[in-house]
Write an enzyme that holds these catalytic residues in place. Structure first.
Site, PDB file in Angstrom:
ATOM      1  N   ASN A 175       1.104  -0.992  -0.179  1.00 15.74           N
ATOM      2  CA  ASN A 175       0.304   0.332   0.057  1.00 15.74           C
ATOM      3  C   ASN A 175       0.944   1.231   0.346  1.00 15.74           C
ATOM      4  O   ASN A 175       1.915   1.187   1.070  1.00 15.74           O
ATOM      5  CB  ASN A 175      -0.994  -0.161   1.617  1.00 15.74           C
ATOM      6  CG  ASN A 175      -1.969   1.549   1.491  1.00 15.74           C
ATOM      7  OD1 ASN A 175      -1.790   1.629   0.294  1.00 15.74           O
ATOM      8  ND2 ASN A 175      -2.785   1.473   2.194  1.00 15.74           N
TER       9      ASN A 175
ATOM     10  N   ASN B 243      -5.915   6.165  -1.045  1.00 24.05           N
ATOM     11  CA  ASN B 243      -6.799   5.821  -2.567  1.00 24.05           C
ATOM     12  C   ASN B 243      -7.463   4.578  -1.925  1.00 24.05           C
ATOM     13  O   ASN B 243      -7.477   3.663  -2.832  1.00 24.05           O
ATOM     14  CB  ASN B 243      -5.878   5.670  -3.843  1.00 24.05           C
ATOM     15  CG  ASN B 243      -5.041   4.709  -4.233  1.00 24.05           C
ATOM     16  OD1 ASN B 243      -4.680   4.533  -2.654  1.00 24.05           O
ATOM     17  ND2 ASN B 243      -4.086   4.808  -4.675  1.00 24.05           N
ATOM     18  N   ASP B 244      -7.598   4.314  -0.717  1.00 23.05           N
ATOM     19  CA  ASP B 244      -8.114   2.878  -0.397  1.00 23.05           C
ATOM     20  C   ASP B 244      -9.009   3.121  -0.373  1.00 23.05           C
ATOM     21  O   ASP B 244     -10.111   1.604  -1.328  1.00 23.05           O
ATOM     22  CB  ASP B 244      -7.699   2.760   1.349  1.00 23.05           C
ATOM     23  CG  ASP B 244      -5.641   2.290   1.407  1.00 23.05           C
ATOM     24  OD1 ASP B 244      -4.965   2.467   0.672  1.00 23.05           O
ATOM     25  OD2 ASP B 244      -5.992   2.079   2.363  1.00 23.05           O
TER      26      ASP B 244
ATOM     27  N   GLY C 130      -5.811  -2.181  -0.257  1.00 21.02           N
ATOM     28  CA  GLY C 130      -5.734  -1.047  -0.238  1.00 21.02           C
ATOM     29  C   GLY C 130      -4.006  -1.234  -1.301  1.00 21.02           C
ATOM     30  O   GLY C 130      -3.621   0.267  -1.370  1.00 21.02           O
TER      31      GLY C 130
ATOM     32  N   ASP D 236      -1.784  -1.111  -4.261  1.00 14.59           N
ATOM     33  CA  ASP D 236      -1.865  -0.308  -5.144  1.00 14.59           C
ATOM     34  C   ASP D 236      -0.553  -0.055  -6.054  1.00 14.59           C
ATOM     35  O   ASP D 236       0.736  -0.546  -6.118  1.00 14.59           O
ATOM     36  CB  ASP D 236      -2.139   1.162  -4.542  1.00 14.59           C
ATOM     37  CG  ASP D 236      -1.417   2.004  -3.901  1.00 14.59           C
ATOM     38  OD1 ASP D 236      -0.565   1.413  -3.691  1.00 14.59           O
ATOM     39  OD2 ASP D 236      -2.546   2.892  -3.049  1.00 14.59           O
TER      40      ASP D 236
ATOM     41  N   ASP E 269      -6.962 -13.743 -20.276  1.00 16.89           N
ATOM     42  CA  ASP E 269      -7.382 -14.344 -18.999  1.00 16.89           C
ATOM     43  C   ASP E 269      -9.075 -15.015 -19.624  1.00 16.89           C
ATOM     44  O   ASP E 269      -8.910 -14.888 -21.196  1.00 16.89           O
ATOM     45  CB  ASP E 269      -8.241 -13.503 -17.961  1.00 16.89           C
ATOM     46  CG  ASP E 269      -8.635 -14.706 -16.679  1.00 16.89           C
ATOM     47  OD1 ASP E 269      -7.723 -15.172 -15.520  1.00 16.89           O
ATOM     48  OD2 ASP E 269     -10.353 -14.409 -17.129  1.00 16.89           O
TER      49      ASP E 269
ATOM     50  N   GLU F 157      -4.535 -18.165 -21.091  1.00 15.51           N
ATOM     51  CA  GLU F 157      -4.644 -19.147 -20.254  1.00 15.51           C
ATOM     52  C   GLU F 157      -5.399 -19.873 -20.385  1.00 15.51           C
ATOM     53  O   GLU F 157      -6.348 -19.654 -20.581  1.00 15.51           O
ATOM     54  CB  GLU F 157      -5.642 -18.397 -18.745  1.00 15.51           C
ATOM     55  CG  GLU F 157      -5.789 -19.310 -18.236  1.00 15.51           C
ATOM     56  CD  GLU F 157      -6.716 -18.799 -17.021  1.00 15.51           C
ATOM     57  OE1 GLU F 157      -7.046 -19.180 -15.551  1.00 15.51           O
ATOM     58  OE2 GLU F 157      -7.546 -18.588 -17.544  1.00 15.51           O
TER      59      GLU F 157
END
Length: 643
Positions: free
Chosen positions: A140, A145-146, A165, A167, A332, A361
């Protein structure tokens, strides 16, 4: 005279409405334009998706000869226009006005054109070791910006399934740790906005394809992260999803076409049957359900058969490469997509950036099922995916199987020495040998991404019984086998949760030291040494140093990047293989058994002839191997030679 002039103006206002500039008239007319900007010199043609109230009623043109509208396509929804634009190669960088007209009503919207970068690009390859990060759980760097006003789910570090949190700033702040470890590329689970009400931390339910989630940072910070990584010799791989979006995506409330997504009423899941895309005997109904069923209720399935949707995703991918300078994509749930449109998607990206690598994937334990999806594979049906790189799930399963041990909590006598814990008769190194024996099925071995764990699998610390010796063996193989190695953050410290089954929110754990107030800081040398006296972390510092030695050695070893492989049938749960080229040889001997084993050097005479003294890669000591050289139980010996 004055009163007549005022009367005239009043009549004009009544007749034609208030006199406003074109720009003022259009203030509320455009909701969004994507892509949000573009560049000259691009091979990819530009198609603007324009959204605004009844925007389809307007004609569109550019107020410059450098940008020309080629065609305008109306959607099923009158709130959308799709506009094909020709950008002159001589266009100057800057803002251009798009003029919208409907009868007497006119307004403009500014659009920015830049110049395509001429910087040389080198995508990820066998030269690299990829470090996979779950950003919300790594560090974090910016607590402010959490939680943000623009997003629904707020941070709650006490809840394993909530946002914690981590980032982009946290990744930037710890780039030195990644580089020092010897990793040369980072792959982060998606950073784009995921505004799901719960479980949004993983990012796989995108709600805005052109913007970084505000709880991770912003687009400029992402670009800064790429620049910082490059300065440290680290490449950046973006994790993207083309198969589905999130149910909170903005277009779910205002879709341009009726078939923009696969409508799913009543709701039905995909059948998740991997083989259907290549099964010559498959029913059309089963294949349709595989492609069009939703991955989950919160992830609407995109319809890539819609040409405007396909074009949207092609441009979006190219836009992020050009905007940020990133070095590769990981896609993905690749095989859930419609396969022919995805082939076109891959080709569009690699046509724009030749040599740009994309890994898909393709989760399956059978090499033949995986091999089908690689670019230029000689498939019986003639299909070419244009996908360069594959994830080697068969090898991952084999290594997990070979090194698996019970957890300490499962042992009858947990007090016995760790190197002897949980030794039971069962799978051995033969499973690894047998998978590698099927390498003939792959068209391009250099573009196989090898890994033992990731964000969707149990922690190998748990699979290997929280045994540091088995962890070292696994890294010895990861660093020396063919392909492109990828490791999961924290495995260099044996992150574990005490459970072998999947528990996604817990196995994607916080990295100790990434949050202010953490009791341990495993990002630092001092913190790792201090943790050696803490239960559960006693061998973490030693394992970290072992991995760091291996990965930094690997950086300069062309024989590992490009060399051939020769391996020998496992005996008594030991396995020997060589990586070799015209100049160098690397010998790897894995003793996966509970007792010391001899190298039996003369057995390998067909390849080791003329090899005298070598260097032990881990200790740096000079060594000469013989039949009597002994390798301790649960360990790997790596020796390098120059011919």
């Amino acid at each position: 005279m004055k009163k007549y002039f005022i009367a005239f103006i009043s009549m004009m206002i009544l007749a034609f409405g208030p006199m406003m500039s074109a720009k003022e008239a259009g203030q509320d007319k455009i909701t969004r334009i994507e892509p949000p900007c573009w560049w000259t010199g691009m091979k990819t043609s530009l198609q603007l998706m324009i959204q605004g109230p009844s925007i389809s009623e307007y004609s569109v043109e550019f107020k410059s000869k450098d940008l020309k509208v080629i065609s305008v396509h109306k959607a099923d929804n009158p709130n959308f226009l799709f506009v094909d634009v020709e950008v002159s190669p001589d266009a100057k960088g800057g803002y251009y006005d798009i003029l919208f007209s409907k009868g007497r009503e006119k307004f403009t919207h500014r659009y920015h054109i830049g110049h395509k970068s001429t910087e040389p690009r080198e995508s990820f390859s066998t030269k690299d070791v990829i470090y996979l990060i779950v950003p919300d759980r790594f560090a974090n760097g910016d607590p402010s910006n959490d939680s943000t006003e623009a997003t629904t789910e707020k941070a709650n570090r006490e809840n394993p399934g909530s946002r914690h949190g981590g980032d982009i700033r946290g990744i930037i702040n710890h780039m030195d740790y990644i580089s020092d470890l010897g990793a040369t590329a980072i792959w982060m689970t998606p950073l784009l906005e995921d505004n799901a009400r719960r479980g949004s931390y993983h990012g796989y339910a995108c709600t805005d394809y052109y913007n970084i989630d505000s709880r991770f940072g912003n687009n400029d910070e992402y670009r800064e992260m790429v620049q910082v990584a490059h300065a440290k010799g680290v490449k950046v791989i973006m994790d993207i999803v083309t198969n589905h979006c999130g149910s909170e995506h903005w277009w779910m409330k205002d879709m341009p076409f009726n078939d923009w997504i696969h409508i799913n009423e009543p709701y039905v899941n995909s059948n998740h049957m991997y083989s259907l895309a290549l099964d010559p005997n498959a029913s059309t109904a089963d294949r349709k359900l595989m492609e069009e069923g939703w991955f989950s209720r919160g992830m609407p399935d995109m319809n890539l058969d819609n040409p405007f949707m396909l074009k949207y995703f092609q441009q979006w991918a190219v836009w992020w490469i050009e905007f940020s300078g990133l070095d590769g994509f990981r896609v993905d749930t690749y095989f859930y997509n419609e396969k022919y449109p995805m082939s076109q998607w891959c080709k569009a990206v690699t046509d724009e950036y030749p040599g740009f690598n994309i890994v898909g994937e393709n989760w399956n334990a059978n090499p033949d099922m995986v091999a089908y999806w690689q670019k230029d594979n000689p498939n019986p049906d003639g299909f070419n995916s244009n996908l360069p790189c594959l994830m080697d799930f068969p090898l991952r399963d084999a290594v997990n199987n070979a090194l698996s041990l019970p957890l300490p909590s499962e042992l009858a006598e947990p007090a016995e020495p760790q190197s002897q814990r949980g030794q039971r008769r069962g799978p051995d190194m033969t499973s690894v040998y047998n998978v590698l024996a099927r390498d003939f099925q792959y068209h391009d071995l250099a573009n196989m991404m090898i890994f033992w764990s990731n964000h969707d699998t149990p922690r190998i610390g748990d699979i290997f019984g929280q045994n540091y010796d088995k962890m070292k063996i696994s890294f010895a193989m990861l660093a020396t086998m063919r392909g492109i190695p990828q490791m999961f953050y924290g495995d260099e410290l044996m992150f574990a949760i005490g459970k072998k089954g999947r528990d996604d929110s817990r196995l994607r754990m916080d990295f100790p030291g990434g949050w202010e107030g953490d009791q341990m800081d495993l990002f630092t040398e001092e913190g790792r040494k201090a943790a050696s006296s803490v239960e559960g972390w006693t061998g973490a510092s030693e394992l970290h140093d072992y991995v760091r030695t291996l990965l930094n050695w690997r950086k300069g070893k062309s024989v590992i990047h490009n060399g051939k492989t020769m391996h020998f049938i496992p005996i008594d749960n030991t396995y020997a293989y060589f990586r070799y080229d015209d100049n160098d040889v690397v010998f790897v001997f894995v003793n996966n058994s509970e007792k010391a084993a001899s190298v039996n050097w003369s057995r390998y005479a067909e390849i080791n002839s003329g090899l005298g003294e070598g260097r032990n890669v881990i200790t740096g000591e000079r060594t000469t191997l013989t039949d009597d050289t002994m390798v301790p139980a649960n360990s790997a010996l790596i020796v390098e030679y120059s011919r």
